[in-house]
Design a protein around this motif. Structure first.
Motif, mmCIF file in Angstrom:
data_model
loop_
_atom_site.group_PDB
_atom_site.id
_atom_site.type_symbol
_atom_site.label_atom_id
_atom_site.label_comp_id
_atom_site.label_asym_id
_atom_site.label_seq_id
_atom_site.Cartn_x
_atom_site.Cartn_y
_atom_site.Cartn_z
ATOM 1 N N HIS A 249 40.449 35.450 47.345
ATOM 2 C CA HIS A 249 41.343 35.163 46.443
ATOM 3 C C HIS A 249 42.925 35.250 47.370
ATOM 4 O O HIS A 249 43.270 33.787 47.347
ATOM 5 C CB HIS A 249 41.860 36.248 45.901
ATOM 6 N N HIS B 165 39.715 39.543 39.222
ATOM 7 C CA HIS B 165 39.580 38.305 37.979
ATOM 8 C C HIS B 165 38.525 37.871 38.489
ATOM 9 O O HIS B 165 37.474 37.052 37.014
ATOM 10 C CB HIS B 165 41.033 38.029 37.984
ATOM 11 N N HIS B 166 37.928 37.893 39.609
ATOM 12 C CA HIS B 166 36.571 37.253 40.033
ATOM 13 C C HIS B 166 34.971 38.018 39.166
ATOM 14 O O HIS B 166 34.249 37.689 39.694
ATOM 15 C CB HIS B 166 36.418 36.693 41.025
#
Ligand code: HEM
Ligand SMILES: [Cu+2]
Length: 614
Positions: A248, A297-298
């Motif tokens: 990220h 969030h992945h």
């Protein structure tokens, strides 16, 4: 000529040994540009395969390799080095420095990236490219039940290139902290330099996570350890964490400098001071900080539980706030400005709506319950291409047209530039806008084909046509570069009537950059001088001899050594490992014992240069 002070060297030797940030910038631009073409070709091959249902242009196994190599190449070998090209070309000039803090390490960083990328791509010719996706999730990547020897090339290639990136990031941190000209306080630094500063800090903290992850994966594959082998007590989720703790921040490492480019281009082409400078700096720092708080969030669908998902969801949404601040500041900078629509600015203006669309789908994806629907669908493919092409690549094109005259002394052709922009811009939206719907209708990402009459046919056809538009646009850029290189029309020091230090000296600048280190008298220092009716900078020192570093072949040799050792590890070939590591160690030894004092450019030569208007 910039080289007039040094002994005559052959052209090739000069490029292999250079430690000049301006030449290293060109090396990054050429190599990154080459890999951009390779990654683009892989994308077009995939899009041809997906043009219609049940096609057999490539088979599934080849598609997986194209997919993995496209993603990996574009991120690590195209976007990153192209960012590094502009970091090198511009940052020392913008802060009034003669070079980066560690010119030798700068050259080493380039050659490590280059040979890492070469190693990765040689996999095509030795048993097949990696095929586990650019994310290389275990156990897909860790067990040869599921993936071929290509993954070994992925591991070693990225490990070598990654060391180069880390060295580059540290170099730019030190450069920006230590090498600013007198008066260039932090809050007078141009926004591009600010974004490079924050991105370099992200490199420093993010890349080690990847290094560790790749090392564990390498041990699992080559030495039969069990870090990611569940049957032996290993844990596959650890890979996902390590990868995204790196991954990220990585996308912010790419987008922040693109933000920086926009913050340079828009004020110049709107003929206005950047609106909200302080809030821009604050937003960049905040985005950099929050970038480390959102990696899960992945992984919403992994099953870390509602508390973890909720925290990472809110942290992700929070990033929209500083990003929104930046968008509004750019709009307010344009507001009431005397806007010029040169190609550089067209890319910046095209960036704004496109990136906002990618941001909006990002906020949609940050809702975990909704993400269960979007996850691993073409909706995600649409989202990240909107931010990474509509953001990073558009920003890079803006920077290319804006800084080209400074880097090469010539102006790219505006007419061809506009053709390229419109074809690419329209092609981009044709390609990726329909993919939102393809995803919502259930088309999974990373599939090599689909059945007819499921509502996926038209969207995929339009998408492929759009990709071909972008291909044609890229060919127009190549033609433009070719024509520009032959025409030799000089650009002058300051073709855009710009505001920052790099435009005060000749194009391209002499090897020592500033004959006299400038005194920075305010934000937008060149503009400050212009407002006082001056065309030159105020010097901070008398004219005197300038100390310069010597070029060196050692970075090249060290990188070749690691390249050979990488091959050795992949093939479990002990002699190759020993020869490769030995070469690198011997090169390091010579670097340590040889006292290299560099050389001086004498005051008289500088005076001659100045009289000739360099
Ligand atoms: C400009 C034209 C581009 C086109 C037409 C294109 C097309 C594609 C296609 C067809 C896929 C495969 C999707 C799937 O099967 O799931 C893909 C995946 C991907 N693309 Fe692109 N792409 C482009 C540019 C870029 C750029 C500039 C970057 C990054 C800087 C990028 C990064 C990625 C990544 C990371 C993946 C995911 C790979 C994976 O799932 O492992 N793409 N792209
Ligand atoms: Cu992310």
């Amino acid at each position: 000529m910039a080289h007039s002070h040094t002994k005559k060297k052959s052209v090739v030797w000069d490029w292999l040994t250079t430690v000049d940030h301006k030449k290293i910038a060109i090396l990054y631009l050429v190599a990154g540009g080459f890999f951009f073409l390779v990654g683009g070709l892989e994308a077009i091959l995939m899009r041809i395969q997906l043009m219609g249902p049940t096609q057999e242009f490539v088979d599934g196994a080849t598609f997986n390799q194209l997919l993995t190599m496209h993603g990996t190449t574009m991120i690590f070998l195209a976007a990153m080095p192209l960012i590094f090209a502009f970091m090198n070309a511009v940052v020392p000039l913008q802060i009034g420095a003669r070079d980066v803090a560690f010119p030798f390490i700068n050259s080493l960083g380039f050659w490590l990236f280059f040979f890492g990328g070469l190693l990765l791509n040689l996999s095509w010719f030795f048993g097949g490219a990696p095929d586990a996706g650019w994310t290389a999730y275990a156990p897909l990547s860790s067990s040869d039940l599921y993936s071929g020897s290509g993954v070994d090339y992925y591991i070693l290639g990225l490990q070598i290139a990654g060391i180069g990136t880390l060295a580059g990031g540290i170099n730019f941190l030190v450069t920006i902290i230590n090498m600013r000209a007198p008066g260039m306080t932090y809050m007078r630094m141009p926004l591009f330099t600010w974004t490079v500063f924050v991105a370099s800090a992200l490199i420093l903290f993010a890349f080690p996570a990847l290094t560790v992850g790749l090392a564990l994966l390498m041990f699992d594959r080559l030495f039969d350890t069990n870090f990611f082998n569940v049957a032996a007590g290993g844990n596959i989720t650890i890979w996902e964490h390590l990868f995204w703790i790196f991954g990220h921040p990585e996308v912010y490492i790419l987008i922040l400098p693109a933000f920086g480019i926009l913050s340079e281009v828009i004020p110049v082409f709107a003929r206005k001071r950047l609106f909200g400078y302080t809030s821009m700096v604050f937003a960049v720092a905040l985005i950099g900080f929050l970038g480390f708080m959102v990696w899960v969030h992945h992984m919403f669908t992994v099953g870390l539980g509602p508390i973890a998902n909720a925290i990472f969801s809110i942290a992700t949404m929070a990033i929209a706030i500083p990003t929104g601040i930046k968008i509004f500041n750019w709009l307010f900078t344009l507001w009431g400005g005397q806007i010029r629509f040169d190609t550089a600015n067209l890319w910046a203006l095209g960036f704004l709506p496109t990136f906002v669309l990618g941001g909006v789908t990002g906020v949609m994806l940050s809702v975990p319950s909704a993400d269960y629907q979007y996850h691993d669908s073409y909706f995600v493919v649409a989202h990240f291409h909107y931010v990474i092409v509509g953001g990073v690549v558009f920003g890079l094109f803006a920077g290319l047209f804006y800084w080209w005259p400074k880097m090469f002394g010539t102006l790219l052709h505006e007419g061809l530039g506009k053709w390229q922009f419109w074809l690419f811009f329209i092609g981009f939206h044709l390609t990726f806008f329909p993919q939102h719907w393809l995803g919502l209708m259930g088309m999974p990402r990373r599939v090599f084909t689909y059945l007819p009459d499921q509502g996926l046919d038209e969207g995929n056809l339009i998408s492929t046509i759009g990709a071909l538009f972008m291909g044609v646009a890229t060919i127009i850029l190549l033609v433009n570069i070719f024509i520009t290189a032959r025409s030799k029309v000089r650009a002058g020091n300051d073709p855009w009537d710009a505001r920052t230090l790099e435009w005060a000296i000749s194009s391209p600048p002499p090897e020592y950059n500033f004959a006299q280190t400038p005194l920075v008298r305010g934000y937008d220092p060149l503009w400050v001088e212009k407002m006082d009716g001056r065309t030159e900078l105020t010097p901070a020192e008398p004219l005197g001899d300038i100390h310069m570093p010597n070029g060196s072949i050692i970075p090249f040799i060290m990188s070749v050594g690691l390249f050979i050792a990488g091959f050795g590890f992949i093939g479990s070939n002990l002699p190759a490992i020993l020869i490769g590591m030995g070469t690198t160690l011997v090169a390091m030894f010579f670097r340590s014992v040889i006292d290299d004092h560099g050389y001086h450019i004498h005051k008289e030569d500088l005076e001659k240069d100045l009289k000739e208007g360099k």
